[in-house]
Design an enzyme around this catalytic site. Structure first.
Site, PDB file in Angstrom:
ATOM      1  N   GLU A 178       0.669  -1.127   0.090  1.00  0.00           N
ATOM      2  CA  GLU A 178       0.300  -0.074   0.198  1.00  0.00           C
ATOM      3  C   GLU A 178       0.869   1.500   0.280  1.00  0.00           C
ATOM      4  O   GLU A 178       0.412   2.259   1.049  1.00  0.00           O
ATOM      5  CB  GLU A 178      -1.457  -0.033   1.120  1.00  0.00           C
ATOM      6  CG  GLU A 178      -2.112  -0.664   1.096  1.00  0.00           C
ATOM      7  CD  GLU A 178      -3.230  -1.497   1.943  1.00  0.00           C
ATOM      8  OE1 GLU A 178      -2.907  -0.448   2.913  1.00  0.00           O
ATOM      9  OE2 GLU A 178      -4.294  -2.551   2.288  1.00  0.00           O
ATOM     10  N   PRO A 198       2.910   5.961   8.372  1.00  0.00           N
ATOM     11  CA  PRO A 198       2.317   6.547   9.606  1.00  0.00           C
ATOM     12  C   PRO A 198       1.499   5.961   9.482  1.00  0.00           C
ATOM     13  O   PRO A 198       0.728   5.255  10.423  1.00  0.00           O
ATOM     14  CB  PRO A 198       1.869   8.233   9.398  1.00  0.00           C
ATOM     15  CG  PRO A 198       2.596   8.275   8.627  1.00  0.00           C
ATOM     16  CD  PRO A 198       3.581   7.583   7.454  1.00  0.00           C
ATOM     17  N   ASN A 199       0.407   5.536   8.439  1.00  0.00           N
ATOM     18  CA  ASN A 199      -0.653   4.797   7.840  1.00  0.00           C
ATOM     19  C   ASN A 199      -0.534   2.895   7.252  1.00  0.00           C
ATOM     20  O   ASN A 199      -1.241   2.293   7.625  1.00  0.00           O
ATOM     21  CB  ASN A 199      -1.168   5.348   7.059  1.00  0.00           C
ATOM     22  CG  ASN A 199      -1.727   6.829   7.336  1.00  0.00           C
ATOM     23  OD1 ASN A 199      -1.578   7.383   6.516  1.00  0.00           O
ATOM     24  ND2 ASN A 199      -1.984   6.607   8.450  1.00  0.00           N
ATOM     25  N   HIS A 418     -15.173 -11.320   6.188  1.00  0.00           N
ATOM     26  CA  HIS A 418     -14.147 -11.872   7.029  1.00  0.00           C
ATOM     27  C   HIS A 418     -12.742 -11.239   7.686  1.00  0.00           C
ATOM     28  O   HIS A 418     -11.708 -11.005   6.925  1.00  0.00           O
ATOM     29  CB  HIS A 418     -13.576 -13.259   6.366  1.00  0.00           C
ATOM     30  CG  HIS A 418     -14.824 -14.236   6.255  1.00  0.00           C
ATOM     31  ND1 HIS A 418     -14.876 -15.148   6.205  1.00  0.00           N
ATOM     32  CD2 HIS A 418     -15.919 -14.239   7.452  1.00  0.00           C
ATOM     33  CE1 HIS A 418     -15.877 -15.564   6.655  1.00  0.00           C
ATOM     34  NE2 HIS A 418     -16.644 -15.217   7.037  1.00  0.00           N
ATOM     35  N   GLU A 419     -12.797 -10.098   8.613  1.00  0.00           N
ATOM     36  CA  GLU A 419     -11.601  -9.596   8.548  1.00  0.00           C
ATOM     37  C   GLU A 419     -10.436 -10.704  10.161  1.00  0.00           C
ATOM     38  O   GLU A 419     -11.362 -10.317  10.753  1.00  0.00           O
ATOM     39  CB  GLU A 419     -11.814  -8.026   9.023  1.00  0.00           C
ATOM     40  CG  GLU A 419     -11.002  -7.744  10.272  1.00  0.00           C
ATOM     41  CD  GLU A 419      -9.064  -7.418   9.333  1.00  0.00           C
ATOM     42  OE1 GLU A 419      -9.479  -6.729   7.520  1.00  0.00           O
ATOM     43  OE2 GLU A 419      -7.947  -7.842   9.242  1.00  0.00           O
ATOM     44  N   HIS A 487      -8.483  -8.381   0.845  1.00  0.00           N
ATOM     45  CA  HIS A 487      -7.352  -7.685   1.413  1.00  0.00           C
ATOM     46  C   HIS A 487      -6.367  -8.015   1.963  1.00  0.00           C
ATOM     47  O   HIS A 487      -6.598  -9.031   2.674  1.00  0.00           O
ATOM     48  CB  HIS A 487      -8.884  -6.441   2.254  1.00  0.00           C
ATOM     49  CG  HIS A 487      -9.662  -6.064   0.671  1.00  0.00           C
ATOM     50  ND1 HIS A 487      -8.661  -4.036   0.462  1.00  0.00           N
ATOM     51  CD2 HIS A 487     -10.097  -6.327   0.059  1.00  0.00           C
ATOM     52  CE1 HIS A 487     -10.117  -3.586   0.111  1.00  0.00           C
ATOM     53  NE2 HIS A 487     -10.474  -5.130  -0.618  1.00  0.00           N
ATOM     54  N   GLU A 488      -5.279  -6.763   2.020  1.00  0.00           N
ATOM     55  CA  GLU A 488      -3.835  -7.019   2.348  1.00  0.00           C
ATOM     56  C   GLU A 488      -3.212  -8.247   2.071  1.00  0.00           C
ATOM     57  O   GLU A 488      -3.432  -9.316   2.875  1.00  0.00           O
ATOM     58  CB  GLU A 488      -4.111  -6.806   3.934  1.00  0.00           C
ATOM     59  CG  GLU A 488      -4.308  -5.371   4.548  1.00  0.00           C
ATOM     60  CD  GLU A 488      -5.900  -5.315   4.463  1.00  0.00           C
ATOM     61  OE1 GLU A 488      -6.480  -5.979   4.732  1.00  0.00           O
ATOM     62  OE2 GLU A 488      -6.239  -4.448   4.023  1.00  0.00           O
ATOM     63  N   GLU A 506      -7.163  -6.370  -2.723  1.00  0.00           N
ATOM     64  CA  GLU A 506      -6.416  -4.475  -2.650  1.00  0.00           C
ATOM     65  C   GLU A 506      -5.069  -4.918  -3.413  1.00  0.00           C
ATOM     66  O   GLU A 506      -4.848  -5.087  -4.119  1.00  0.00           O
ATOM     67  CB  GLU A 506      -6.745  -4.656  -1.279  1.00  0.00           C
ATOM     68  CG  GLU A 506      -6.775  -2.862  -0.852  1.00  0.00           C
ATOM     69  CD  GLU A 506      -6.486  -2.674   0.808  1.00  0.00           C
ATOM     70  OE1 GLU A 506      -7.074  -1.809   0.956  1.00  0.00           O
ATOM     71  OE2 GLU A 506      -5.759  -3.629   1.200  1.00  0.00           O
ATOM     72  N   GLU A 512      -9.593   4.122   0.104  1.00  0.00           N
ATOM     73  CA  GLU A 512      -9.916   4.063   1.346  1.00  0.00           C
ATOM     74  C   GLU A 512      -8.599   5.365   2.016  1.00  0.00           C
ATOM     75  O   GLU A 512      -9.100   6.124   3.210  1.00  0.00           O
ATOM     76  CB  GLU A 512      -9.472   2.752   2.011  1.00  0.00           C
ATOM     77  CG  GLU A 512      -8.452   2.558   2.403  1.00  0.00           C
ATOM     78  CD  GLU A 512      -8.385   0.584   3.017  1.00  0.00           C
ATOM     79  OE1 GLU A 512      -9.644   0.690   3.086  1.00  0.00           O
ATOM     80  OE2 GLU A 512      -7.216   0.621   3.397  1.00  0.00           O
TER      81      GLU A 512
END
Ligand code: NOJ
Ligand code: CA
Length: 706
Positions: A178, A198-199, A418-419, A487-488, A506, A512
């Site tokens: 990312e 930082p993010n 599902h995180e 994602h990730e 992603e 986002e």
């Protein structure tokens, strides 16, 4: 939807005599159209290498191959060639969903069987496939005596450039893709300077390396992109940068738990190492080389997955309007409790029905609901995340069965969320129960997430241990007729051909970041780089369609750095079989520009890149399956642009009604991002359109057959 059937065209084999040889100076393999030539090199020390020529000029200088191991001597020199063989393959196959209907898979293949001349006399095969649009090669470790398991420290796979090419790169991060793209000369690549973002709460950049796909332009104007295909039971490959020698070498993502990158038992094959080669950058996008290097469909009919547009209880959490957790104490900016936020849980039955009603009215067939299940008050920022998330238990204000029932009644299917919060062992334990629940509800899609540092510490998102977890989740999901949007994720390497239930990922800096990132969002050039880099690997869940560009009243200090017309164009420019209409319904209601999102297709018969320069602009047209209608998306970076588009991609002698959504005269991503002009024109294949794109603007056009 068509069933996924393989159509074999013809399969010619021009088998060269296999022979033993020491001198391989004449051994080469050419692309079917002869434009690309790969020369094999055997150095005096018995190192095996290759060179690549494009239209007679060298684009890759002598580059050597090999391995280092934790449990054995290196395998990189003292080779002799036992045998070589060549074949040509030409067949076609159909995409069950995709950018096009039919793909031609046409290549010349050279297999080189090697053996060490000194003890332990191990065997290694290298297979090269040369296509018209690039090449791939991979290592095969055949079954052999006294060599049954490898612990790979690294590959010695090298890509030596001819000079200081221009590069579009992100750092070789072992946990995250990312990052913003950097545009520099090869000699100026400095990934280390991108540490500690930082993010990015999971990010690890151990050396000056880049991630793949990494795309370059040579001084002769040839475009190259380096990546890998069929990443299975292996570590992801980053490329270590040697700025002095214009050279890149594989740097596999390692495991600090094990002290090596890959452990495999023989026999096995490595992923393909790939180089796409093109005169025009758009040809990189049209290339299907990465998919062709993957195995055919292994899961059979996937007609239960329908490409679709979807809305979601999602952007409102990123804006801070609502929260994921029921206790309503966390927000996306701080992840710490805010008692005043109580009562703002997003995933309620009533809110889900609000989105379903909106979707049903607007030709949108999916609904994502995040924050529906227990665990969200203890996810990001906590180290003890094992056992926290639960993938079957809804919060008390969310009636899962009722939401599913109501959606079905209105033609809107729920996408489960599902995180895992990067605690994959917890997820593994619950997977069967969670997937069985989804099947029992007659649902067919999951968005999964892997936010945070991987537990156990020392494993990385892109290492072999996680590659297997991502892949196994998809394989298991197929058994339950479930499609996955990760994602990730681990980067895409074309596995959607083999597992067409892996529908999107992603794996880039998505929309986002515009809501909360430290730099104040993605810069105007971002999306003019993504199609030529990240998108070469596969479908992107970018989540386009933000109409409330200035994000007021939620994030008055942030904004999306595009015009509204550019947001529309993204539905065509960015490919995914699932496309989100990401904004809150209230910003779509009553806005005539929303008509484009209602109309635009998600599954394509044909795709053509009409123009493009990396980092500057791009125009793509796609023809919808079933209807034969065409859609155009054109976007620009911070510079305004005028372009003339010839419509000769349309079928001749057919009238189309073009609805053109273009930047208003005074549009500008900062000063006036919502200024849009909508006009209609009847056109045919002889027509041309004059288009104006504002700074960070775009144009979206639907061409409906009359
Ligand atoms: C990060 C994902 O990219 C985003 O889409 C999601 O909303 C959050 N994680 C929560 O899972
Ligand atoms: Ca993310």
């Amino acid at each position: 939807m068509k069933t996924n059937k393989l159509i074999f065209g013809f399969f010619i084999s021009i088998l060269l005599t296999t022979y033993s040889c020491k001198n391989v100076s004449n051994l080469s393999v050419n692309a079917p159209n002869q434009n690309i030539k790969l020369n094999l090199i055997l150095s005096p020390q018995g190192k095996l290498g290759y060179q690549v020529f494009y239209k007679d000029s060298k684009v890759i200088d002598t580059s050597y191959l090999g391995f280092t191991f934790a449990n054995a001597l290196p395998l990189s020199d003292n080779f002799k060639i036992l045998k070589t063989s060549q074949i040509t393959v030409d067949n076609t196959w159909q995409m069950p969903w995709g950018e096009q209907d039919t793909v031609r898979n046409h290549y010349s293949e050279l297999t080189v069987n090697l053996q060490e001349t000194k003890a332990p006399n191990r065997l290694l095969n290298i297979v090269f496939r040369v296509f018209d649009d690039g090449l791939g090669f991979r290592y095969e470790f055949p079954k052999q005596d006294n060599f049954s398991e490898v612990q790979i420290l690294d590959e010695e796979t090298e890509f030596k450039l001819m000079s200081n090419y221009k590069v579009w790169w992100i750092p070789g991060d072992w946990d995250s893709y990312e990052h913003l793209y950097n545009t520099t000369d090869f000699s100026k690549i400095n990934a280390i300077s991108k540490r500690n973002h930082p993010n990015l709460n999971a990010s690890f950049i151990p050396q000056n390396a880049v991630n793949t796909p990494v795309t370059m332009k040579t001084d002769k104007g040839v475009y190259l992109s380096f990546h890998e295909a069929a990443l299975i039971d292996y570590a992801g490959m980053t490329l270590k940068i040697d700025t002095l020698n214009n050279s890149m070498k594989s740097a596999l993502v390692s495991s600090e738990v094990n002290g090596y990158a890959v452990k495999r038992s023989l026999p096995f094959t490595s992923p393909w190492r790939t180089i796409q080669i093109a005169d025009k950058p758009g040809d990189l996008i049209e290339s299907k080389l990465i998919l062709n290097l993957n195995e055919p469909n292994k899961i059979g009919d996937v007609s239960w997955f329908k490409p679709m547009k979807y809305v979601g209880i999602w952007w409102e959490m990123h804006l801070g309007k609502s929260t994921w957790d029921y206790e309503s104490t966390q927000d996306m900016n701080t992840f710490i409790g805010d008692k005043n936020k109580k009562g703002h849980h997003g995933a309620t039955t009533a809110n889900a029905k609000y989105y379903i009603d909106f979707a049903a009215k607007n030709n949108i067939h999916g609904l994502l609901v995040e924050g529906w299940n227990t665990g969200w008050s203890h996810w990001i920022g906590f180290d003890d995340r094992e056992g926290v998330f639960d993938f079957v238990t809804p919060y008390p204000d969310y009636d899962l069965k009722e939401v599913v029932r109501y959606g079905k009644e209105k033609g809107v299917e729920l996408i489960m969320h599902h995180e895992t919060s990067a605690a994959p062992r917890t997820y593994d334990q619950q997977m069967d129960t969670a997937y069985a629940l989804i099947k029992s509800l007659d649902l067919h899609a999951i968005k999964s997430g892997y936010v945070g540092r991987i537990i156990p510490k020392g494993e990385h998102h892109h290492g072999q241990w996680m590659v297997n977890r991502y892949n196994n989740a998809v394989i298991k999901a197929a058994q339950y007729q479930i499609a996955i949007d990760t994602h990730e994720p681990i980067k895409d390497t074309g596995l959607r051909r083999t597992y067409p239930n892996w529908v999107a990922r992603e794996g880039l800096r998505g929309q986002e970041f515009n809501a909360w990132s430290a730099e104040g969002g993605n810069p105007p050039e971002h999306l003019t780089i993504v199609p030529f880099t990240r998108m070469l690997s596969g479908p992107i869940d970018f989540t386009p369609g933000i109409f409330n560009i200035k994000l007021k009243p939620y994030k008055p200090n942030n904004q999306v750095k595009t015009t509204i017309a550019k947001q529309l164009a993204l539905y065509v420019v960015i490919y995914s079989p699932i496309q989100m209409a990401a904004d809150l319904p209230e910003y779509y209601e009553g806005n005539p520009a929303f008509q484009f999102i209602k109309d635009v297709g998600v599954d394509w018969q044909k795709t053509k890149v009409l123009n493009g320069e990396i980092g500057d602009f791009i125009t793509i047209v796609r023809q919808e399956r079933q209807t034969g209608n065409w859609f155009l998306g054109s976007i620009t970076d911070e510079n305004q642009r005028d372009e003339v588009i010839k419509l000769n991609f349309l079928e001749p002698n057919t009238k189309f009604l073009a609805t053109i959504y273009e930047d208003g005269k005074d549009a500008d991503w900062f000063k006036n991002p919502t200024s849009i002009n909508i006009r209609k024109e009847t056109v045919d294949s002889n027509s041309q359109l004059n288009l104006h794109l504002a700074p960070s603007g775009g144009v979206a056009i639907s061409f409906i057959k009359q």
